[in-house]
Design an enzyme around this catalytic site. Structure first.
Site, PDB file in Angstrom:
ATOM      1  N   HIS A 189       0.817  -1.211   0.000  1.00 18.28           N
ATOM      2  CA  HIS A 189       0.000   0.000   0.000  1.00 18.28           C
ATOM      3  C   HIS A 189       0.853   1.264   0.000  1.00 18.28           C
ATOM      4  O   HIS A 189       0.347   2.351   0.293  1.00 18.28           O
ATOM      5  CB  HIS A 189      -1.000   0.015   1.163  1.00 18.28           C
ATOM      6  CG  HIS A 189      -1.975  -1.118   1.110  1.00 18.28           C
ATOM      7  ND1 HIS A 189      -2.888  -1.278   0.084  1.00 18.28           N
ATOM      8  CD2 HIS A 189      -2.169  -2.175   1.941  1.00 18.28           C
ATOM      9  CE1 HIS A 189      -3.597  -2.373   0.294  1.00 18.28           C
ATOM     10  NE2 HIS A 189      -3.182  -2.934   1.403  1.00 18.28           N
ATOM     11  N   ASP A 194       4.165  -1.087  -4.361  1.00 21.31           N
ATOM     12  CA  ASP A 194       3.171  -1.801  -5.171  1.00 21.31           C
ATOM     13  C   ASP A 194       3.490  -1.695  -6.663  1.00 21.31           C
ATOM     14  O   ASP A 194       3.303  -2.657  -7.416  1.00 21.31           O
ATOM     15  CB  ASP A 194       1.770  -1.253  -4.890  1.00 21.31           C
ATOM     16  CG  ASP A 194       1.235  -1.684  -3.530  1.00 21.31           C
ATOM     17  OD1 ASP A 194       1.956  -2.394  -2.800  1.00 21.31           O
ATOM     18  OD2 ASP A 194       0.099  -1.309  -3.192  1.00 21.31           O
TER      19      ASP A 194
END
EC number: 3.1.13.-
Length: 213
Positions: A189, A194
């Site tokens: 996150h 990511d």
């Protein structure tokens, strides 16, 4: 050897160059962290981009990451639950957030350079649930009136679909692990983490696929 044959003649490569591999589009992995799920009313808070590179052997690998923290655009909302998930602290002294136009300029510049390097026409967004990222990106582009957006306005490569076909997994963490990649839940996150993991996943799948010749 024939008289007119070059001494250093090499066999033709058995793969298409990047400029032709994806119909003139350069895959660029993007991840955004936001203040909610509605791109029309929630703020864009982080963005990261990783152009996909091609080696001399035709294999794909992640390029350099460009990223930015963003100052929430005026009038947009931030759901506190989103901040709990992402761990973003808006007033952190080392966040060094940029205004939307400056942030887009920062991440778009290396994307345009990579598009030019490979002789492609434009970038195509690669993402995990890619239209989520594209919708927030397009909304920010529209807000600031950015005239040099390198991305295709609606086409994407979604690693949810690719990973579902390749590994039977659609959650990014599980797909990455199924692909043999390391996964650190504590770093998830973050737009940078990511994006980089999604880039590795895309390359792993694309390199295993017998592309057109």
């Amino acid at each position: 050897m024939r008289m007119n044959e070059p001494v250093d003649a090499q066999p033709a490569p058995s793969f298409l160059p990047m400029s032709r591999r994806f119909r003139g589009y350069l895959p660029v992995v993007v991840d955004v962290e936001t203040g909610g799920f509605d791109w029309n009313k929630h703020a864009l808070l982080e963005i990261a981009c990783v152009p996909i590179e091609m080696g001399a052997d035709g294999r794909f690998f992640p390029g350099e990451t460009a990223s930015a923290h963003l100052v929430p655009a005026p009038g947009l909302e931030i759901d506190p639950k989103s901040l709990e998930i992402t761990g973003i602290v808006l007033d952190h002294p080392f966040r060094f957030a940029k205004q939307e136009k400056e942030a887009l300029d920062h991440v778009f510049a290396p994307v345009r350079a990579a598009v030019k390097k490979y002789g492609c026409q434009r970038a195509i967004l690669v993402g995990h649930n890619a239209h989520f990222d594209l919708n927030f990106l397009n909304a920010a582009v529209a807000r600031v009136g950015h005239k040099r957006n390198p991305f295709h306005p609606f086409s994407v490569f979604d690693t949810v679909t690719l990973a579902g076909v390749a590994y039977g997994q659609t959650v990014l963490a599980r797909a990455a692990q199924a692909a043999g990649l390391d996964w650190n839940a504590a770093d998830a996150h973050s737009a940078v983490y990511d994006t980089e993991q999604t880039a590795r996943l895309f390359c792993k799948i694309a390199n295993a696929w017998p592309g057109p010749v």
